[in-house]
Scaffold this motif. Sequence first.
Motif, PDB file in Angstrom:
ATOM      1  N   VAL A 246       0.785  -1.145   0.093  1.00  0.00           N
ATOM      2  CA  VAL A 246       0.065  -0.066   0.065  1.00  0.00           C
ATOM      3  C   VAL A 246       0.815   1.265  -0.090  1.00  0.00           C
ATOM      4  N   GLN A 247       0.421   2.384  -0.962  1.00  0.00           N
ATOM      5  CA  GLN A 247       1.336   3.482  -1.001  1.00  0.00           C
ATOM      6  C   GLN A 247       0.192   4.642  -0.750  1.00  0.00           C
ATOM      7  N   LEU A 248       0.585   5.568   0.212  1.00  0.00           N
ATOM      8  CA  LEU A 248      -0.016   6.672   0.581  1.00  0.00           C
ATOM      9  C   LEU A 248       0.495   7.804   0.009  1.00  0.00           C
ATOM     10  N   GLN A 249      -0.069   8.792  -0.612  1.00  0.00           N
ATOM     11  CA  GLN A 249       0.414  10.136  -1.077  1.00  0.00           C
ATOM     12  C   GLN A 249      -0.429  11.329  -0.752  1.00  0.00           C
ATOM     13  N   ALA A 250       0.351  12.124   0.087  1.00  0.00           N
ATOM     14  CA  ALA A 250      -0.384  13.298   0.723  1.00  0.00           C
ATOM     15  C   ALA A 250      -0.047  14.506  -0.076  1.00  0.00           C
ATOM     16  N   TYR A 251      -0.999  15.142  -0.328  1.00  0.00           N
ATOM     17  CA  TYR A 251      -0.906  16.580  -0.945  1.00  0.00           C
ATOM     18  C   TYR A 251      -1.478  17.857  -0.172  1.00  0.00           C
ATOM     19  N   GLY A 252      -1.156  19.297  -0.252  1.00  0.00           N
ATOM     20  CA  GLY A 252      -1.924  20.117   0.010  1.00  0.00           C
ATOM     21  C   GLY A 252      -1.582  20.939   1.100  1.00  0.00           C
ATOM     22  N   GLY A 253      -0.496  20.710   1.784  1.00  0.00           N
ATOM     23  CA  GLY A 253       0.123  21.528   2.855  1.00  0.00           C
ATOM     24  C   GLY A 253       0.632  22.941   2.329  1.00  0.00           C
ATOM     25  N   GLY A 254       0.889  23.816   3.213  1.00  0.00           N
ATOM     26  CA  GLY A 254       1.226  25.031   2.888  1.00  0.00           C
ATOM     27  C   GLY A 254       1.449  25.974   3.838  1.00  0.00           C
ATOM     28  N   LEU A 255       1.464  27.284   3.822  1.00  0.00           N
ATOM     29  CA  LEU A 255       1.599  28.428   4.548  1.00  0.00           C
ATOM     30  C   LEU A 255       0.375  29.031   4.437  1.00  0.00           C
TER      31      LEU A 255
ATOM     32  N   THR B 103      -5.534   2.183   7.772  1.00  0.00           N
ATOM     33  CA  THR B 103      -5.590   0.821   8.555  1.00  0.00           C
ATOM     34  C   THR B 103      -6.486  -0.056   7.768  1.00  0.00           C
ATOM     35  N   ASN B 104      -5.802  -1.305   7.159  1.00  0.00           N
ATOM     36  CA  ASN B 104      -6.675  -2.351   6.589  1.00  0.00           C
ATOM     37  C   ASN B 104      -7.066  -3.245   7.887  1.00  0.00           C
ATOM     38  N   ARG B 105      -8.562  -3.501   7.756  1.00  0.00           N
ATOM     39  CA  ARG B 105      -9.084  -4.291   8.830  1.00  0.00           C
ATOM     40  C   ARG B 105      -9.250  -5.590   8.371  1.00  0.00           C
ATOM     41  N   GLY B 106      -8.389  -6.429   8.877  1.00  0.00           N
ATOM     42  CA  GLY B 106      -8.521  -8.129   8.374  1.00  0.00           C
ATOM     43  C   GLY B 106      -9.350  -8.681   9.185  1.00  0.00           C
ATOM     44  N   MET B 107      -9.408 -10.064   9.087  1.00  0.00           N
ATOM     45  CA  MET B 107     -10.310 -10.949   9.857  1.00  0.00           C
ATOM     46  C   MET B 107      -9.752 -11.141  11.183  1.00  0.00           C
ATOM     47  N   ILE B 108      -8.247 -11.015  11.236  1.00  0.00           N
ATOM     48  CA  ILE B 108      -7.621 -11.486  12.519  1.00  0.00           C
ATOM     49  C   ILE B 108      -7.008 -10.312  12.988  1.00  0.00           C
ATOM     50  N   ARG B 109      -6.280  -9.468  12.071  1.00  0.00           N
ATOM     51  CA  ARG B 109      -5.517  -8.307  12.657  1.00  0.00           C
ATOM     52  C   ARG B 109      -5.661  -7.104  11.690  1.00  0.00           C
ATOM     53  N   GLU B 110      -5.012  -5.876  12.335  1.00  0.00           N
ATOM     54  CA  GLU B 110      -5.072  -4.690  11.440  1.00  0.00           C
ATOM     55  C   GLU B 110      -3.876  -4.706  10.777  1.00  0.00           C
ATOM     56  N   TYR B 111      -3.645  -3.885   9.738  1.00  0.00           N
ATOM     57  CA  TYR B 111      -2.394  -3.404   9.105  1.00  0.00           C
ATOM     58  C   TYR B 111      -2.307  -1.939   9.007  1.00  0.00           C
ATOM     59  N   ASP B 112      -1.405  -1.275   9.493  1.00  0.00           N
ATOM     60  CA  ASP B 112      -1.348   0.252   9.372  1.00  0.00           C
ATOM     61  C   ASP B 112      -0.288   0.531   8.239  1.00  0.00           C
ATOM     62  N   TYR B 113      -0.368   1.602   7.559  1.00  0.00           N
ATOM     63  CA  TYR B 113       0.259   2.152   6.605  1.00  0.00           C
ATOM     64  C   TYR B 113       0.231   3.924   6.811  1.00  0.00           C
ATOM     65  N   TRP B 114       1.233   4.312   6.476  1.00  0.00           N
ATOM     66  CA  TRP B 114       1.623   5.682   6.633  1.00  0.00           C
ATOM     67  C   TRP B 114       2.160   6.314   5.430  1.00  0.00           C
ATOM     68  N   GLY B 115       1.601   7.788   5.154  1.00  0.00           N
ATOM     69  CA  GLY B 115       2.135   8.481   4.014  1.00  0.00           C
ATOM     70  C   GLY B 115       3.178   9.195   4.601  1.00  0.00           C
ATOM     71  N   GLN B 116       3.749   9.871   3.479  1.00  0.00           N
ATOM     72  CA  GLN B 116       4.567  10.951   3.924  1.00  0.00           C
ATOM     73  C   GLN B 116       4.182  12.305   4.373  1.00  0.00           C
ATOM     74  N   GLY B 117       4.682  13.118   5.135  1.00  0.00           N
ATOM     75  CA  GLY B 117       3.991  14.258   5.820  1.00  0.00           C
ATOM     76  C   GLY B 117       3.883  15.236   4.794  1.00  0.00           C
ATOM     77  N   THR B 118       3.003  16.126   5.202  1.00  0.00           N
ATOM     78  CA  THR B 118       2.829  17.485   4.475  1.00  0.00           C
ATOM     79  C   THR B 118       2.718  18.313   5.722  1.00  0.00           C
ATOM     80  N   GLN B 119       3.598  19.564   5.188  1.00  0.00           N
ATOM     81  CA  GLN B 119       3.878  20.580   6.414  1.00  0.00           C
ATOM     82  C   GLN B 119       2.663  21.682   6.171  1.00  0.00           C
ATOM     83  N   VAL B 120       2.264  21.804   7.370  1.00  0.00           N
ATOM     84  CA  VAL B 120       0.912  22.851   7.507  1.00  0.00           C
ATOM     85  C   VAL B 120       1.813  24.121   8.514  1.00  0.00           C
ATOM     86  N   THR B 121       1.632  25.109   7.846  1.00  0.00           N
ATOM     87  CA  THR B 121       2.162  26.239   8.677  1.00  0.00           C
ATOM     88  C   THR B 121       1.435  27.302   8.830  1.00  0.00           C
TER      89      THR B 121
END
Length: 118
Positions: A1-10, A97-115
């Motif tokens: 799984v890949q996560l791509q975040a957009y939209g941060g800024g000042l 968070t993918n919710r499987g029958m037995i366990r969950e799987y977490d995936y994180w995207g890269q951060g985006t700075q909000v100022t």
Amino acid sequence: VQLQAYGGGLVQPGGSLRLSCAASGGIFSINTMGWYRQAPGKQRELVASITSGGSTNYADSVKGRFTISRDNTKNTVYLQMNSLKPEDTAVYYCKLTNRGMIREYDYWGQGTQVTVSS
């Protein structure tokens, strides 16, 4: 799984920003997508989350100002941030968070700075 975040800024206090995060890969039909943030010197904290069924959860500090939504056809989660405050300044991360029958799987995207600053 890949996560791509957009939209941060000042942005000035009182302003708005919209974050987007697109997921691709092995996404389970039952999942939760969410946004977390981490300010300098602080722990990462939940901002808002939304399940594949549409149930939402918000941190008290953002209730009434932020809105989380998702487009399941695009596997994308959005965070509309209004009435931004300087204390909202942080790196924002999306999480799947993918919710499987037995366990969950977490995936994180890269951060985006909000100022938020004048």
